[in-house]
Design a protein around this motif. Structure first.
Motif, PDB file in Angstrom:
ATOM      1  N   SER A  32      42.878 -27.608  31.684  1.00 45.05           N
ATOM      2  CA  SER A  32      44.119 -27.202  30.994  1.00 45.05           C
ATOM      3  C   SER A  32      44.887 -26.527  31.717  1.00 45.05           C
ATOM      4  O   SER A  32      46.105 -26.342  31.717  1.00 45.05           O
ATOM      5  CB  SER A  32      43.640 -26.116  30.046  1.00 45.05           C
ATOM      6  OG  SER A  32      43.251 -25.026  30.345  1.00 45.05           O
ATOM      7  N   GLY A  33      44.651 -26.306  33.228  1.00 44.37           N
ATOM      8  CA  GLY A  33      45.752 -25.683  34.085  1.00 44.37           C
ATOM      9  C   GLY A  33      45.654 -24.239  33.970  1.00 44.37           C
ATOM     10  O   GLY A  33      45.361 -23.674  32.825  1.00 44.37           O
ATOM     11  N   PRO A  34      46.443 -23.360  34.693  1.00 50.23           N
ATOM     12  CA  PRO A  34      46.618 -21.892  34.513  1.00 50.23           C
ATOM     13  C   PRO A  34      47.547 -21.703  33.374  1.00 50.23           C
ATOM     14  O   PRO A  34      48.311 -22.248  33.253  1.00 50.23           O
ATOM     15  CB  PRO A  34      47.189 -21.539  35.755  1.00 50.23           C
ATOM     16  CG  PRO A  34      46.897 -22.438  36.833  1.00 50.23           C
ATOM     17  CD  PRO A  34      46.714 -23.696  36.018  1.00 50.23           C
ATOM     18  N   CYS A  35      47.178 -20.768  32.494  1.00 47.87           N
ATOM     19  CA  CYS A  35      48.151 -20.473  31.153  1.00 47.87           C
ATOM     20  C   CYS A  35      48.133 -18.704  31.493  1.00 47.87           C
ATOM     21  O   CYS A  35      46.987 -18.105  31.251  1.00 47.87           O
ATOM     22  CB  CYS A  35      47.470 -20.950  30.010  1.00 47.87           C
ATOM     23  SG  CYS A  35      48.383 -20.222  28.590  1.00 47.87           S
ATOM     24  N   PHE A  36      49.135 -18.203  31.678  1.00 49.97           N
ATOM     25  CA  PHE A  36      49.302 -16.729  31.541  1.00 49.97           C
ATOM     26  C   PHE A  36      50.297 -16.235  30.378  1.00 49.97           C
ATOM     27  O   PHE A  36      51.378 -16.758  30.038  1.00 49.97           O
ATOM     28  CB  PHE A  36      50.076 -16.359  32.761  1.00 49.97           C
ATOM     29  CG  PHE A  36      49.578 -17.109  34.017  1.00 49.97           C
ATOM     30  CD1 PHE A  36      48.417 -16.011  34.664  1.00 49.97           C
ATOM     31  CD2 PHE A  36      49.965 -17.940  34.752  1.00 49.97           C
ATOM     32  CE1 PHE A  36      47.774 -16.630  35.792  1.00 49.97           C
ATOM     33  CE2 PHE A  36      49.334 -18.498  35.637  1.00 49.97           C
ATOM     34  CZ  PHE A  36      48.301 -17.741  36.439  1.00 49.97           C
ATOM     35  N   ALA A  37      49.505 -15.375  29.439  1.00 58.20           N
ATOM     36  CA  ALA A  37      50.131 -14.902  28.256  1.00 58.20           C
ATOM     37  C   ALA A  37      50.538 -13.431  28.472  1.00 58.20           C
ATOM     38  O   ALA A  37      49.853 -12.765  29.129  1.00 58.20           O
ATOM     39  CB  ALA A  37      49.282 -15.338  27.047  1.00 58.20           C
ATOM     40  N   ALA A  38      51.739 -13.120  27.870  1.00 55.87           N
ATOM     41  CA  ALA A  38      52.326 -11.652  28.131  1.00 55.87           C
ATOM     42  C   ALA A  38      53.029 -11.346  26.889  1.00 55.87           C
ATOM     43  O   ALA A  38      53.820 -12.231  26.309  1.00 55.87           O
ATOM     44  CB  ALA A  38      53.033 -11.495  29.337  1.00 55.87           C
ATOM     45  N   GLY A  39      52.913 -10.156  26.450  1.00 52.56           N
ATOM     46  CA  GLY A  39      53.822  -9.530  25.324  1.00 52.56           C
ATOM     47  C   GLY A  39      55.032  -8.965  25.888  1.00 52.56           C
ATOM     48  O   GLY A  39      55.226  -8.654  27.348  1.00 52.56           O
ATOM     49  N   MET A  40      56.204  -9.514  25.331  1.00 49.92           N
ATOM     50  CA  MET A  40      57.629  -8.985  25.739  1.00 49.92           C
ATOM     51  C   MET A  40      58.280  -8.157  24.535  1.00 49.92           C
ATOM     52  O   MET A  40      58.911  -8.678  23.957  1.00 49.92           O
ATOM     53  CB  MET A  40      58.273 -10.359  26.125  1.00 49.92           C
ATOM     54  CG  MET A  40      59.680 -10.060  26.655  1.00 49.92           C
ATOM     55  SD  MET A  40      59.538  -9.060  28.173  1.00 49.92           S
ATOM     56  CE  MET A  40      58.960 -10.085  29.337  1.00 49.92           C
ATOM     57  N   PRO A  41      57.961  -6.881  24.480  1.00 51.95           N
ATOM     58  CA  PRO A  41      58.627  -6.123  23.315  1.00 51.95           C
ATOM     59  C   PRO A  41      60.066  -5.814  23.599  1.00 51.95           C
ATOM     60  O   PRO A  41      60.589  -5.718  24.935  1.00 51.95           O
ATOM     61  CB  PRO A  41      57.906  -4.696  23.590  1.00 51.95           C
ATOM     62  CG  PRO A  41      57.553  -4.845  24.799  1.00 51.95           C
ATOM     63  CD  PRO A  41      57.133  -6.112  25.383  1.00 51.95           C
ATOM     64  N   GLY A  42      60.723  -5.993  22.614  1.00 47.97           N
ATOM     65  CA  GLY A  42      62.301  -5.681  22.840  1.00 47.97           C
ATOM     66  C   GLY A  42      63.045  -6.696  21.623  1.00 47.97           C
ATOM     67  O   GLY A  42      62.529  -7.578  21.212  1.00 47.97           O
TER      68      GLY A  42
END
Length: 358
Positions: free
Chosen positions: A140-150
């Motif tokens: 699946s390859g690298p997957c980076f998840a992040a929250g982005m508040p705003g």
């Protein structure tokens, strides 16, 4: 409460309880399913624009490293928060398996206001990433998840970071100027040829922005609040000071603003209708069913409106207010249509044209 404070309170009920958005978002789920073919077309086109005919495949000695950035704007929390992201990743994976192209690194940004229930969301993200690794493995390859508040009525990401932007039932216009600012910000953040799909509550015609078609449910909520004034639970002056920051555009208005801003080409623009309670409009019309539907519809609207009302009127009267709202909803549902007009727009970022050339 000034406008910026009001914006920060336009979020959904968190948690997983009876009145949470997580437990009352089947309408939004249905809308996501209806618009799925448009989203899928946009993703495939984005991948085509990204790779073209010059991509080096995995069979060559030196494959090209690629990063794909996607974002869900106004993600909230619950079962719908990651549904489009999940489908996007699946399509990217399938595309790369078919073509032999090396899987890219994928950046997933989940955006909502700082007051959103990110705790519940991040728990779901953890489970989502675990499932991804279990079903796809290293392929699946690298997957980076992040929250982005705003707020998305301003810049959220660096320039040329995003390849696909999605937002469903979250883009509440405060004014047409705000939507133009939204487009300008996304234009800076999307790469050339990047795609954006937006779905929002709208109205069919360009005539009356306060018609029953788009404002009846808010009118019912306003009438319920006025009933509370008569009972002495809300001060009339406090009610008069309340304003819900919402606007439902027509397709003509949307096209005019997008073309006037000039950064995007409209690929598809369609409207469709969805029942307030997500039911089949030709289904059970009995009184019992309408009362059951009214109960559900009241919870749906409570899930999306309570934070703003509780901040203004106080949490202690919310149960009474929404009980009255449910009664008014039941009365209304026996006489009138109870459906949303929904607008979906699919766009491609292109070279920005002077307004005179649009």
């Amino acid at each position: 409460m000034d406008q910026q404070q009001r914006i920060q309170n336009v979020h959904r009920n968190g948690g997983t309880g009876e009145t949470s958005y997580s437990a009352n978002s089947s309408v939004q789920k249905k809308v996501i399913l209806i618009t799925r073919p448009i989203v899928e077309e946009a993703i495939l086109n984005m991948l085509s624009n990204l790779y073209g005919n010059n991509t080096i495949s995995a069979a060559t000695s030196k494959p090209r490293k690629t990063t794909i950035g996607i974002t869900e704007l106004g993600c909230s929390s619950g079962p719908n928060a990651l549904s489009v992201v999940s489908r996007t990743l699946e399509m990217i994976y399938n595309k790369h398996c078919e073509s032999g192209i090396v899987m890219p690194e994928i950046l997933v940004f989940l955006n909502d206001l700082p007051s959103n229930d990110f705790n519940t969301l991040f728990k779901d993200v953890g489970n989502f990433c675990d499932d991804l690794r279990r079903t796809k493995g290293d392929d699946s390859g690298p997957c980076f998840a992040a929250g982005m508040p705003g707020t998305f009525y301003g810049r959220l990401f660096p320039s040329d970071t995003l390849h696909f932007v999605h937002s469903s039932y979250s883009l509440h216009w405060l004014s047409q100027k705000d939507f133009k600012i939204f487009l300008e910000c996304r234009s800076e953040e999307l790469v050339e040829g990047g795609r954006m799909v937006l779905t929002l509550v709208a109205r069919s015609s360009s005539e009356d922005p306060t018609s029953k078609e788009c404002c009846s449910f808010w009118e019912l909520l306003s009438m319920s609040a006025h009933d509370m004034v008569l009972q002495g639970a809300i001060e009339e002056e406090n009610l008069n000071l309340f304003n819900f920051p919402n606007y439902f555009p027509s397709p003509e208005e949307v096209k005019c603003i997008i073309n006037g801003e000039g950064s995007f080409t409209i690929n598809q623009l369609e409207t469709f209708h969805v029942s307030w309670d997500c039911s089949d409009p030709k289904g059970d019309e009995s009184v019992t069913n309408k009362l059951r539907s009214a109960y559900y519809m009241a919870n749906v609207f409570r899930a999306v409106s309570e934070p703003l009302l509780a901040n203004h009127f106080g949490e202690e009267i919310m149960d009474l207010l929404y009980d009255r709202f449910r009664e008014r909803m039941a009365e209304y549902a026996t006489k009138e249509k109870t459906e949303f007009t929904t607008l979906v727009i699919s766009m491609t970022k292109g070279h920005k044209l002077p307004i005179s050339e649009v």
